[in-house]
Design a protein around this motif. Structure first.
Motif, PDB file in Angstrom:
ATOM      1  N   ARG A 147       0.867  -1.175   0.000  1.00 54.52           N
ATOM      2  CA  ARG A 147       0.000   0.000   0.000  1.00 54.52           C
ATOM      3  C   ARG A 147       0.907   1.230   0.000  1.00 54.52           C
ATOM      4  NH1 ARG A 147      -5.243  -0.459   0.602  1.00 54.52           N
ATOM      5  NH2 ARG A 147      -6.133  -2.493   1.078  1.00 54.52           N
ATOM      6  N   PHE A 148       0.846   2.007  -1.069  1.00 55.74           N
ATOM      7  CA  PHE A 148       1.810   3.064  -1.317  1.00 55.74           C
ATOM      8  C   PHE A 148       1.465   4.342  -0.558  1.00 55.74           C
ATOM      9  CE2 PHE A 148       2.333   0.154  -4.762  1.00 55.74           C
ATOM     10  CZ  PHE A 148       3.669   0.241  -5.145  1.00 55.74           C
ATOM     11  N   PRO A 149       2.496   5.119  -0.185  1.00 52.01           N
ATOM     12  CA  PRO A 149       2.239   6.441   0.390  1.00 52.01           C
ATOM     13  C   PRO A 149       1.632   7.371  -0.654  1.00 52.01           C
ATOM     14  CG  PRO A 149       4.583   6.146   0.000  1.00 52.01           C
ATOM     15  CD  PRO A 149       3.931   4.811  -0.262  1.00 52.01           C
ATOM     16  N   VAL A 150       0.940   8.398  -0.186  1.00 52.92           N
ATOM     17  CA  VAL A 150       0.200   9.305  -1.064  1.00 52.92           C
ATOM     18  C   VAL A 150       0.560  10.752  -0.723  1.00 52.92           C
ATOM     19  CG1 VAL A 150      -2.070  10.091  -1.830  1.00 52.92           C
ATOM     20  CG2 VAL A 150      -1.735   7.697  -1.173  1.00 52.92           C
ATOM     21  N   ALA A 151       0.763  11.552  -1.759  1.00 51.37           N
ATOM     22  CA  ALA A 151       0.865  13.003  -1.582  1.00 51.37           C
ATOM     23  C   ALA A 151      -0.245  13.656  -2.389  1.00 51.37           C
ATOM     24  CB  ALA A 151       2.228  13.518  -2.035  1.00 51.37           C
ATOM     25  N   VAL A 152      -1.115  14.388  -1.712  1.00 46.28           N
ATOM     26  CA  VAL A 152      -2.110  15.216  -2.390  1.00 46.28           C
ATOM     27  C   VAL A 152      -1.404  16.503  -2.814  1.00 46.28           C
ATOM     28  CG1 VAL A 152      -4.265  16.509  -2.107  1.00 46.28           C
ATOM     29  CG2 VAL A 152      -4.006  14.247  -1.054  1.00 46.28           C
ATOM     30  N   VAL A 153      -1.541  16.878  -4.096  1.00 47.64           N
ATOM     31  CA  VAL A 153      -0.824  18.035  -4.638  1.00 47.64           C
ATOM     32  C   VAL A 153      -1.845  19.048  -5.151  1.00 47.64           C
ATOM     33  CG1 VAL A 153       0.940  18.819  -6.249  1.00 47.64           C
ATOM     34  CG2 VAL A 153       1.051  16.501  -5.329  1.00 47.64           C
ATOM     35  N   LEU A 154      -1.745  20.289  -4.673  1.00 52.79           N
ATOM     36  CA  LEU A 154      -2.721  21.328  -5.000  1.00 52.79           C
ATOM     37  C   LEU A 154      -2.074  22.466  -5.784  1.00 52.79           C
ATOM     38  CD1 LEU A 154      -4.479  21.619  -1.522  1.00 52.79           C
ATOM     39  CD2 LEU A 154      -5.154  20.191  -3.463  1.00 52.79           C
ATOM     40  N   THR A 155      -2.814  23.005  -6.737  1.00 51.51           N
ATOM     41  CA  THR A 155      -2.367  24.181  -7.481  1.00 51.51           C
ATOM     42  C   THR A 155      -2.675  25.445  -6.674  1.00 51.51           C
ATOM     43  OG1 THR A 155      -4.490  24.572  -8.548  1.00 51.51           O
ATOM     44  CG2 THR A 155      -2.998  23.055  -9.644  1.00 51.51           C
ATOM     45  N   GLY A 156      -2.359  26.579  -7.277  1.00 48.98           N
ATOM     46  CA  GLY A 156      -2.806  27.858  -6.734  1.00 48.98           C
ATOM     47  C   GLY A 156      -4.179  28.202  -7.286  1.00 48.98           C
ATOM     48  N   TYR A 157      -4.604  29.453  -7.058  1.00 50.27           N
ATOM     49  CA  TYR A 157      -5.890  29.933  -7.590  1.00 50.27           C
ATOM     50  C   TYR A 157      -5.615  30.937  -8.712  1.00 50.27           C
ATOM     51  CZ  TYR A 157     -10.334  32.316  -8.038  1.00 50.27           C
ATOM     52  OH  TYR A 157     -11.479  32.852  -8.543  1.00 50.27           O
ATOM     53  N   PRO A 158      -6.320  30.869  -9.879  1.00 45.92           N
ATOM     54  CA  PRO A 158      -7.360  29.871 -10.165  1.00 45.92           C
ATOM     55  C   PRO A 158      -6.757  28.520 -10.525  1.00 45.92           C
ATOM     56  CG  PRO A 158      -7.129  31.364 -12.008  1.00 45.92           C
ATOM     57  CD  PRO A 158      -6.219  31.895 -10.937  1.00 45.92           C
ATOM     58  N   GLY A 159      -5.660  28.499 -11.282  1.00 48.67           N
ATOM     59  CA  GLY A 159      -4.924  27.262 -11.516  1.00 48.67           C
ATOM     60  C   GLY A 159      -5.700  26.193 -12.242  1.00 48.67           C
TER      61      GLY A 159
END
Length: 372
Positions: A147-159
């Motif tokens: 079961r692999f580790p996870v990174a949630v990756v977010l842009t800026g706004y509006p992006g």
């Protein structure tokens, strides 16, 4: 033709060139008195300037990924924010699978894969598109039980979420770092924090509005766990973002250490703004407003057992002084751990973040563990 298509940009550049040449060619004929000649000169100059402005704007949008479509540009994306119906196939549905840009082989066992997905929050009823990067090991038989580790990756706004793949090159960078042995294989879930477009909710649970923080803290992890072989425990989850996404990543990691073991904010700010793009986020709820101010939170709330990373530049970033102050405030908690990337120079742009992403992914990989 789409807003980000090369054809639209090419037509805009061609129109600007033709109008410029036409202005030079026709100027002698219009260099006389009379209202018709004056109107002709004004019209040519105005049309040329508008064409040049459009070409430059389209080129900048392609480079930085501000808007994904014409409807996004003109603020007409209003149907994707909140849904009543839940998808019959579960909270996450895969729409398309593609190869990692610049990775060479198209075989997922060699270069991994990127899946375009739709996610529906079971409790918040927020629906949003995302991209999921699966490393090559995910498809290899010897890792079938991991079961692999996870990174949630977010842009800026509006992006745009696609900018995380194509402009900031998160999947390609993660693949190269793993091949070099500088990070462990990791799943990336890439999306923008604007889950109720065109509104910028700053990852706040808005009273009577989008419950954005709850979506990222509860619904998104649940949806990903239900569909992929990912870590079950917080030690296997991290969250990363730039600009607005960076603020969201730091806030969510601080507010929810039982969900995310690490959070990284690239060029982040530390307090939710109130402006025409956000509207009234708190509706007079002072407690919510205080919690959205990370300096207030660090001073008045119990210290969170999580790891944070912040970035800035001595020259070019407006958050430099606030970032140093944030580092000092985190260190004073005695429990929350803090790291930083401070460049000598670098503006608030993709080029700066591309310089910081390899170190950020390596840092977050060192703090997350897979379920074996």
């Amino acid at each position: 033709m789409g807003l980000t298509s090369k054809e639209v940009l090419g037509l805009a550049v061609l129109a600007a060139v033709l109008l410029f040449v036409g202005t030079v060619w026709l100027w002698p004929r219009l260099a006389r008195r009379g209202w018709r000649a004056v109107c002709g000169r004004v019209g040519l100059l105005l049309a040329t300037q508008l064409a040049i402005f459009a070409a430059v704007g389209l080129a900048a949008n392609q480079a930085f990924g501000f808007y994904a479509s014409w409807s996004d540009l003109f603020g007409m994306e209003k149907d994707q924010g909140v849904v009543v119906d839940h998808a019959a196939g579960g909270p996450l549905r895969v729409a398309d699978t593609r190869r990692v840009p610049g990775a060479g082989s198209g075989r997922p066992q060699v270069s991994g894969a990127i899946q375009e997905v739709g996610i529906v929050g079971r409790t918040t009823r927020i629906a949003t598109p995302a991209y999921v990067y699966l490393p090559p090991e995910y498809f290899q038989p010897q890792y079938r039980t991991r079961r692999f580790p996870v990174a949630v990756v977010l842009t800026g706004y509006p992006g745009t979420a696609s900018a995380l793949v194509e402009k900031l090159r998160y999947p390609r960078t993660a693949l190269e770092l793993a091949r070099e042995g500088r990070m462990e294989p990791m799943i990336l879930v890439m999306l923008r924090p604007t889950v109720a477009p065109p509104r910028d909710t700053e990852c706040v649970d808005v009273p009577g509005g989008p419950q954005t923080e709850s979506f990222f803290a509860r619904d998104l992890p649940d949806a990903v766990r239900a569909h992929y072989r990912v870590a079950r425990e917080p030690r296997g989850w991290g969250i990363v973002g730039n600009s607005t996404g960076g603020y969201c990543a730091l806030k969510i990691a601080l507010h929810h250490p039982g969900v995310y073991a690490a959070g990284a904010g690239l060029s982040a700010y530390y307090k939710a703004p109130i402006d025409p793009t956000t509207g009234d986020l708190f509706h007079g709820d002072k407690e919510r407003e205080n919690r959205a101010d990370l300096f207030w939170y660090l001073k008045h709330m119990p210290a969170a057992d999580t790891s944070l990373l912040v970035s800035s530049s001595r020259t070019g970033e407006s958050n430099y002084k606030d970032t140093l102050r944030f580092i000092d405030r985190v260190k004073a908690t005695g429990l929350t751990r803090i790291s930083s990337i401070i460049l000598e120079s670098g503006g608030h742009n993709f080029n700066t973040w591309r310089r910081e992403i390899p170190g950020t992914l390596q840092w977050i990989s060192e703090r997350l563990t897979a379920d074996r």
